[in-house]
Design a protein around this motif. Structure first.
Motif, PDB file in Angstrom:
ATOM      1  N   SER A 110       0.846  -1.221  -0.012  1.00  0.00           N
ATOM      2  CA  SER A 110       0.048  -0.128  -0.117  1.00  0.00           C
ATOM      3  C   SER A 110       0.908   1.231   0.027  1.00  0.00           C
ATOM      4  CB  SER A 110      -1.144   0.154   1.369  1.00  0.00           C
ATOM      5  OG  SER A 110      -0.220   0.131   2.335  1.00  0.00           O
ATOM      6  N   PHE A 111       0.345   2.287  -0.567  1.00  0.00           N
ATOM      7  CA  PHE A 111       1.276   3.419  -0.584  1.00  0.00           C
ATOM      8  C   PHE A 111       0.771   4.686  -0.060  1.00  0.00           C
ATOM      9  CE2 PHE A 111       2.163   1.073  -4.334  1.00  0.00           C
ATOM     10  CZ  PHE A 111       3.537   0.926  -4.585  1.00  0.00           C
ATOM     11  N   THR A 112       1.463   5.456   0.728  1.00  0.00           N
ATOM     12  CA  THR A 112       0.924   6.877   1.194  1.00  0.00           C
ATOM     13  C   THR A 112       1.920   7.664   1.075  1.00  0.00           C
ATOM     14  OG1 THR A 112       1.740   6.147   3.275  1.00  0.00           O
ATOM     15  CG2 THR A 112      -0.755   5.805   2.820  1.00  0.00           C
ATOM     16  N   ILE A 113       1.597   9.114   0.760  1.00  0.00           N
ATOM     17  CA  ILE A 113       2.554  10.059   0.565  1.00  0.00           C
ATOM     18  C   ILE A 113       3.273  10.469   1.816  1.00  0.00           C
ATOM     19  CG2 ILE A 113       3.025  12.479  -0.142  1.00  0.00           C
ATOM     20  CD1 ILE A 113       1.055  11.915  -2.541  1.00  0.00           C
ATOM     21  N   SER A 114       4.555  10.436   1.830  1.00  0.00           N
ATOM     22  CA  SER A 114       5.400  10.970   3.392  1.00  0.00           C
ATOM     23  C   SER A 114       4.852  12.444   3.503  1.00  0.00           C
ATOM     24  CB  SER A 114       6.747  11.123   3.102  1.00  0.00           C
ATOM     25  OG  SER A 114       7.479  11.597   3.964  1.00  0.00           O
ATOM     26  N   GLU A 115       4.827  12.667   4.873  1.00  0.00           N
ATOM     27  CA  GLU A 115       4.516  13.979   5.478  1.00  0.00           C
ATOM     28  C   GLU A 115       5.593  14.787   5.150  1.00  0.00           C
ATOM     29  OE1 GLU A 115       4.392  13.735   9.676  1.00  0.00           O
ATOM     30  OE2 GLU A 115       2.428  12.352   9.627  1.00  0.00           O
ATOM     31  N   VAL A 132       9.260  12.511  -4.844  1.00  0.00           N
ATOM     32  CA  VAL A 132       8.078  11.953  -4.396  1.00  0.00           C
ATOM     33  C   VAL A 132       8.374  10.962  -3.559  1.00  0.00           C
ATOM     34  CG1 VAL A 132       5.658  11.175  -4.687  1.00  0.00           C
ATOM     35  CG2 VAL A 132       6.768  12.556  -6.455  1.00  0.00           C
ATOM     36  N   GLN A 133       8.382  11.577  -1.955  1.00  0.00           N
ATOM     37  CA  GLN A 133       8.711  10.388  -1.062  1.00  0.00           C
ATOM     38  C   GLN A 133       7.477   9.686  -0.674  1.00  0.00           C
ATOM     39  OE1 GLN A 133       9.365  14.281  -0.595  1.00  0.00           O
ATOM     40  NE2 GLN A 133      11.234  13.668  -1.485  1.00  0.00           N
ATOM     41  N   LEU A 134       7.432   8.500  -0.775  1.00  0.00           N
ATOM     42  CA  LEU A 134       6.372   7.408  -0.765  1.00  0.00           C
ATOM     43  C   LEU A 134       6.553   6.550   0.617  1.00  0.00           C
ATOM     44  CD1 LEU A 134       5.435   6.348  -3.999  1.00  0.00           C
ATOM     45  CD2 LEU A 134       4.393   8.021  -2.740  1.00  0.00           C
ATOM     46  N   ILE A 135       5.923   6.124   1.542  1.00  0.00           N
ATOM     47  CA  ILE A 135       5.790   5.222   2.289  1.00  0.00           C
ATOM     48  C   ILE A 135       5.110   3.850   1.700  1.00  0.00           C
ATOM     49  CG2 ILE A 135       5.150   4.733   4.644  1.00  0.00           C
ATOM     50  CD1 ILE A 135       5.016   7.647   5.161  1.00  0.00           C
ATOM     51  N   LEU A 136       5.825   2.904   1.825  1.00  0.00           N
ATOM     52  CA  LEU A 136       5.332   1.490   1.299  1.00  0.00           C
ATOM     53  C   LEU A 136       5.071   0.610   2.594  1.00  0.00           C
ATOM     54  CD1 LEU A 136       6.917   2.952  -1.217  1.00  0.00           C
ATOM     55  CD2 LEU A 136       7.097   0.600  -2.052  1.00  0.00           C
ATOM     56  N   LYS A 137       3.684   0.146   2.561  1.00  0.00           N
ATOM     57  CA  LYS A 137       3.758  -1.035   3.754  1.00  0.00           C
ATOM     58  C   LYS A 137       3.084  -2.093   2.839  1.00  0.00           C
ATOM     59  CE  LYS A 137       2.438   2.361   7.211  1.00  0.00           C
ATOM     60  NZ  LYS A 137       1.505   2.804   8.136  1.00  0.00           N
ATOM     61  N   PRO A 138       3.932  -3.174   3.482  1.00  0.00           N
ATOM     62  CA  PRO A 138       3.654  -4.643   2.745  1.00  0.00           C
ATOM     63  C   PRO A 138       1.854  -4.973   2.930  1.00  0.00           C
ATOM     64  CG  PRO A 138       5.482  -4.944   4.096  1.00  0.00           C
ATOM     65  CD  PRO A 138       5.007  -3.450   4.322  1.00  0.00           C
ATOM     66  N   LEU A 139       1.292  -5.384   2.118  1.00  0.00           N
ATOM     67  CA  LEU A 139      -0.187  -5.632   2.212  1.00  0.00           C
ATOM     68  C   LEU A 139      -0.429  -6.983   3.262  1.00  0.00           C
ATOM     69  CD1 LEU A 139      -1.457  -5.218  -1.476  1.00  0.00           C
ATOM     70  CD2 LEU A 139      -1.886  -3.829   0.595  1.00  0.00           C
ATOM     71  N   ASP A 140       0.542  -7.856   3.416  1.00  0.00           N
ATOM     72  CA  ASP A 140       0.300  -9.124   4.070  1.00  0.00           C
ATOM     73  C   ASP A 140       0.583  -8.962   5.654  1.00  0.00           C
ATOM     74  OD1 ASP A 140       3.250  -8.730   3.955  1.00  0.00           O
ATOM     75  OD2 ASP A 140       3.414 -10.842   3.047  1.00  0.00           O
TER      76      ASP A 140
END
Length: 120
Positions: A88-93, A111-119
């Motif tokens: 999942s992706f969210t944009i960094s603060e 573009v700084q993104l935060i990636l979190k594993p879906l599992d």
């Protein structure tokens, strides 16, 4: 570059003149794209009208089209599909919206993104 003098309508293009197509201006033309031309609207491409047009030119157009266009698009789709299926992706603060023009538009600070594993 014009290899010889060319008459294009009322316009005379002298031999040796370099001609640049303002792709960025074409991509933001309200005449071509509508009043929301500067807005992010991927739905505009769901219509087949744009598939055959030459209004969107990320790889140029015509006989001097980018030879790697099909490979680049296939590669981008595969990588994107792999990423969205696992993260999942969210944009960094820390992200600062600062588009700059360098032939095309790009983010000045990335573009700084935060990636979190879906599992998890």
């Amino acid at each position: 570059m014009a290899f010889e003098d060319i008459k294009l309508g009322d316009l005379i293009i002298p031999k040796g003149l370099s001609i640049w197509i303002p792709v960025l201006a074409i991509h933001h033309s309200k005449e071509l794209w509508g009043e929301d031309a500067t807005e992010f609207n991927p739905e505009r491409f769901s219509s087949r009208n744009f598939a055959s047009s030459r209004h969107f030119m990320p790889f140029a157009a015509g006989p001097r089209n980018c030879i790697g266009q099909n490979f680049a698009m296939m590669e981008a789709k595969l990588i994107l599909a792999m990423l969205v299926s696992k993260f999942s992706f969210t944009i960094s603060e820390n992200y600062r919206h600062a588009p700059i023009v360098v032939l095309t538009i790009k983010p000045k600070y990335g573009v700084q993104l935060i990636l979190k594993p879906l599992d998890s």
